[in-house]
Design a protein around this motif. Sequence first.
Motif, PDB file in Angstrom:
ATOM      1  N   VAL A 421      32.580   6.630  76.884  1.00  0.00           N
ATOM      2  CA  VAL A 421      31.252   7.176  76.624  1.00  0.00           C
ATOM      3  C   VAL A 421      30.415   6.869  77.859  1.00  0.00           C
ATOM      4  CG1 VAL A 421      29.164   7.008  75.215  1.00  0.00           C
ATOM      5  CG2 VAL A 421      31.430   6.841  74.129  1.00  0.00           C
ATOM      6  N   ARG A 422      29.702   7.847  78.384  1.00  0.00           N
ATOM      7  CA  ARG A 422      28.979   7.628  79.642  1.00  0.00           C
ATOM      8  C   ARG A 422      27.787   8.578  79.746  1.00  0.00           C
ATOM      9  NH1 ARG A 422      34.363   9.459  81.129  1.00  0.00           N
ATOM     10  NH2 ARG A 422      34.357  11.651  81.748  1.00  0.00           N
ATOM     11  N   GLY A 423      26.919   8.253  80.704  1.00  0.00           N
ATOM     12  CA  GLY A 423      25.781   9.113  80.975  1.00  0.00           C
ATOM     13  C   GLY A 423      24.475   8.344  80.987  1.00  0.00           C
ATOM     14  N   LYS A 424      23.409   9.088  81.161  1.00  0.00           N
ATOM     15  CA  LYS A 424      22.044   8.561  81.155  1.00  0.00           C
ATOM     16  C   LYS A 424      21.134   9.606  80.531  1.00  0.00           C
ATOM     17  CE  LYS A 424      20.262   6.677  84.798  1.00  0.00           C
ATOM     18  NZ  LYS A 424      19.792   6.539  86.203  1.00  0.00           N
ATOM     19  N   GLY A 425      20.116   9.130  79.816  1.00  0.00           N
ATOM     20  CA  GLY A 425      19.190  10.070  79.216  1.00  0.00           C
ATOM     21  C   GLY A 425      19.928  11.054  78.331  1.00  0.00           C
ATOM     22  N   LEU A 426      19.640  12.332  78.515  1.00  0.00           N
ATOM     23  CA  LEU A 426      20.319  13.377  77.738  1.00  0.00           C
ATOM     24  C   LEU A 426      21.316  14.138  78.602  1.00  0.00           C
ATOM     25  CD1 LEU A 426      17.352  14.521  75.500  1.00  0.00           C
ATOM     26  CD2 LEU A 426      19.416  13.303  74.782  1.00  0.00           C
TER      27      LEU A 426
END
Length: 520
Positions: A421-426
């Motif tokens: 699971v990864r990312g930032k914000g939307l």
Amino acid sequence: MMSKKLFASSARLLIRSSSTLHSKAAPAMMSQPASEMPECNHRPAAYNGPSYEQILATRKNHLTPNLVSHFKKPLVIHAGHMQWLYDHEGRRYLDMFGGIVTVSVGHCHPKVNQALTDQISRLWHTTNIYMHPKIHEYAERLTAKFPGNLKAVCFVNSGSEANDMAMLMARLHTGNQDILTFRNAYHGMSPYTMGLTAHSTWRYPLPGINNGIVHVMNPDPYQGIWGGAACRDSPVQTTHSCNCTPGSCEAGNAYYNELEQTFKYSLPRGKVAAMFAESIQGVGGTVQYPKGYLKRAADLVRANGGLFVADEVQTGFGRTGDHFWGFEGHDYTPDIVTMAKGIGNGFPLAAVVTTPEIAATLGLALHFNTYGGNPMASAVGISVLDIIEEEQLQRNSLEVGTYFLKCLEELQKRYELIGDVRGKGLMIGVELVNDRETRAPLAAPHMLDIWETCKDLGVLFGRGGLHGNVLSFRPPLCISYEDVEFTLSILETVFEQHMSKRPRSWRDTTAYSHSTFDRT
């Protein structure tokens, strides 16, 4: 004993307690995650167009075959409102993909609609051989969002055009030819930018595509050679272990050493034109880099005579939450920035922002873009900037997006098919795998089945990565906690259904093939 779903719902409420923007909207704890679609008062007019069969026939007989439809039974979407889409039969869907990261402030946002209507009633088009006020007003507003001397803007119509222009500017300004980009990068599909794009699935077998293009090792902390539990600028890290210390990332150092090797052995010394980098790789599957890598890469490129280009086509305009531009999260200022998609909330609009010195190279010859910065596009662009500020959408992206990421991390603990699971914000990716140890992609039939079932239950999202096994969540920035809860409940339902199948079925890769679906 507390059920798994009740426990998950309770955990999500605890995660939300630290957020403030929408704290009054917190739902009461339920015995299971809410599975009812959130209410929406909007009622679109009934569909009154060609039949479903006519549309299928026209698409087959009169549209070029690169327009590949998603899903076994493709959707006909005829209306949209904020985060919602409606098909020709009146069914409503939660749009967690935003028209491929393009709808930033909401489908048919009334303020954007009004700005466009007002401009259409006054002036559509005149070309920039005459001055019209909107392009000048918009240029002032847009460049005010940038640090340093990034104060000159060239308006175009798409991300491919923007990156094409950036390549031209870099080569003209430096007098050099070679441009670097990452393997797994996507920067467009024009004949010029196709060379930058490093996915075999997106490349035609044409001569000269790679002329002056060098693809370097992708610094991917999850699928790459190096990477661990403290490498990414994300609320969620990989499950790999590492020996990183504060201020020093082992993976970042190792990937940077590989980049140095490219400069030592594959490029003319001191004669580089540019390096392109997405702040977070979009089409490539929401891939983030080790902390500090891009800043060091930019210094290396400049030391060799080149410019550093930040591709903000997907990550700009508050998408990552903590900053307005994705590159700001990497603590460097690029020489050129390209942007599209969310800039116009779905209206054809894109831009290249750079310094006046670099922009001056365009004066070496005549160069013209018929529609770039036209009155309608400029009016829409101004309204998008207004709405992001007035409705605090960047903050919403940070708070709701972080909550979504932390909840997805909890799902990862329960479902072994979730590898990362990864990312930032939307700007969020969930990589599904056949085996967590090998990180082999989830077999295509299973991936497509999950995708299709979520659609049938009312949630739309994309697929990314070379193998199309990364769930891509890029919703309009106006989504709420309730929308996230609904999405999570659907994912839980579908994952539970699939994990109940015989474990051997998850490792059946014999049916795997490169799908022809659009993996954006």
